[in-house]
Enzyme design. Structure first.
Site, PDB file in Angstrom:
ATOM      1  N   TRP A  75       0.829  -1.205   0.000  1.00  0.00           N
ATOM      2  CA  TRP A  75       0.000   0.000   0.000  1.00  0.00           C
ATOM      3  C   TRP A  75       0.864   1.256   0.000  1.00  0.00           C
ATOM      4  CZ3 TRP A  75      -0.763   4.237   3.227  1.00  0.00           C
ATOM      5  CH2 TRP A  75      -1.910   5.000   2.982  1.00  0.00           C
ATOM      6  N   HIS A  76       2.002   1.200   0.690  1.00  0.00           N
ATOM      7  CA  HIS A  76       2.859   2.377   0.781  1.00  0.00           C
ATOM      8  C   HIS A  76       3.539   2.717  -0.542  1.00  0.00           C
ATOM      9  CE1 HIS A  76       2.384   2.038   5.163  1.00  0.00           C
ATOM     10  NE2 HIS A  76       2.800   3.289   5.201  1.00  0.00           N
ATOM     11  N   GLY A  77       3.683   1.743  -1.426  1.00  0.00           N
ATOM     12  CA  GLY A  77       4.316   2.043  -2.702  1.00  0.00           C
ATOM     13  C   GLY A  77       4.516   0.803  -3.547  1.00  0.00           C
TER      14      GLY A  77
END
Length: 305
Positions: free
Chosen positions: A265-267
């Site tokens: 989700w962060h990248g």
């Protein structure tokens, strides 16, 4: 964002009507799948294509398309809305304009926190505005802006001086200084944005939950994630970890899935996935070693320990 809002508005109405039937499960599954497919296409298509090309020797064309602003946040917001309708925790919003208001609230759209519909349903229906809440919101916004501009931005400049150096010539004290400054930067950057979002919300009559609770005083990694980016951690707990079975069955698998998705989700890159798996390993070690010897508070409470 407009498509997301309209799709989930009508999906919510259908789900509310058929929530107790097999048809409701189908609507729920299709709605979540469409949301995730849209997010996956814009955010992860290039990453997946690159890895398949390298792994299989194929030549999938990589589409360079701009990532819609805030797509991760409003996708998670609408997924939580649908799930809460299915669980009977909220009723579907009948007004398309009020639902669009929920999806598009600019205060937190691009940097969080992730605001659930049930937490601001009353504010959407009937907001209470006062000079007291407006003044409180202005003060909170100024604090957040100060965290970002005065502390985070300056810490970023100083940390780069160390961390952008050639590591072979980086002295130990310089490495530690860069790491500590980076820790200050990411906390005051993200915490500052959350403060600004909460403050802006107060100015307009919306009351958002806190997203940080002094995370750097945590006694363990588990407690750290109870205090850091609380809206994201609680989202994965309530909508991924517990539905997978929590601590009732396949607990280690469930924790692995949560932290793989948290990293992703962060990248869209392997360093974020490895970062998520690092926390998975750390939390498992805590669960089976530290928590057996000491009774530390757990973020997941009864669901993990």
């Amino acid at each position: 964002m407009l498509f997301n809002a309209l799709f989930n508005y009508f999906g919510g109405l259908l789900l509310d009507k058929h929530r107790d039937s097999l048809k409701g499960k189908g609507i729920m599954a299709i709605s979540i799948a469409v949301n995730l497919l849209i997010l996956g296409f814009f955010k992860y298509f290039g990453f997946v294509a690159e890895n398949l090309n390298d792994l299989l020797g194929v030549n999938i064309p990589i589409i360079n398309i701009g990532l819609p602003i805030g797509i991760s946040f409003y996708t998670f917001k609408t997924i939580s809305y649908l799930v809460d309708i299915y669980r009977g925790e909220v009723a579907a919003q009948k007004s398309p304009f009020k639902f669009l208001l929920y999806v598009s609230l600019f205060h937190h759209l691009v940097a969080g926190p992730i605001v659930r519909y049930k937490d601001i349903e009353q504010d959407i229906e009937k907001r209470k505005l006062s000079m007291e809440s407006f003044n409180s919101g202005v003060s909170r916004f100024i604090i957040g802006l100060g965290k970002k501009v005065i502390i985070a931005n300056q810490a970023s400049e100083f940390s780069k001086a160390f961390l952008d150096m050639d590591y072979s010539s980086l002295p130990v004290i310089g490495a530690w200084a860069g790491i500590l400054l980076f820790a200050i930067q990411i906390y005051f950057d993200f915490s500052g944005y959350s403060d600004m979002a909460i403050g802006l919300g107060k100015m307009y009559g919306f009351n958002y939950k806190e997203n940080f609770n002094y995370p750097y005083i945590a006694k363990s990694a588990t407690e750290f994630w109870r205090r850091w980016h609380i809206s994201l951690s609680s989202f994965f707990r309530d909508y991924v970890y517990i539905p997978l079975g929590g601590n009732r069955k396949h607990q280690i698998r469930n924790i692995l899935v949560v932290w793989f998705l948290t990293g992703l989700w962060h990248g869209a890159s392997w360093n974020f996935i490895v970062w998520g798996l690092y926390f998975f390993v750390l939390l498992i070690l805590e669960k089976f070693l530290l928590f057996k010897m000491k009774k530390y508070p757990s973020f997941y409470g009864e669901y993990i320990l």
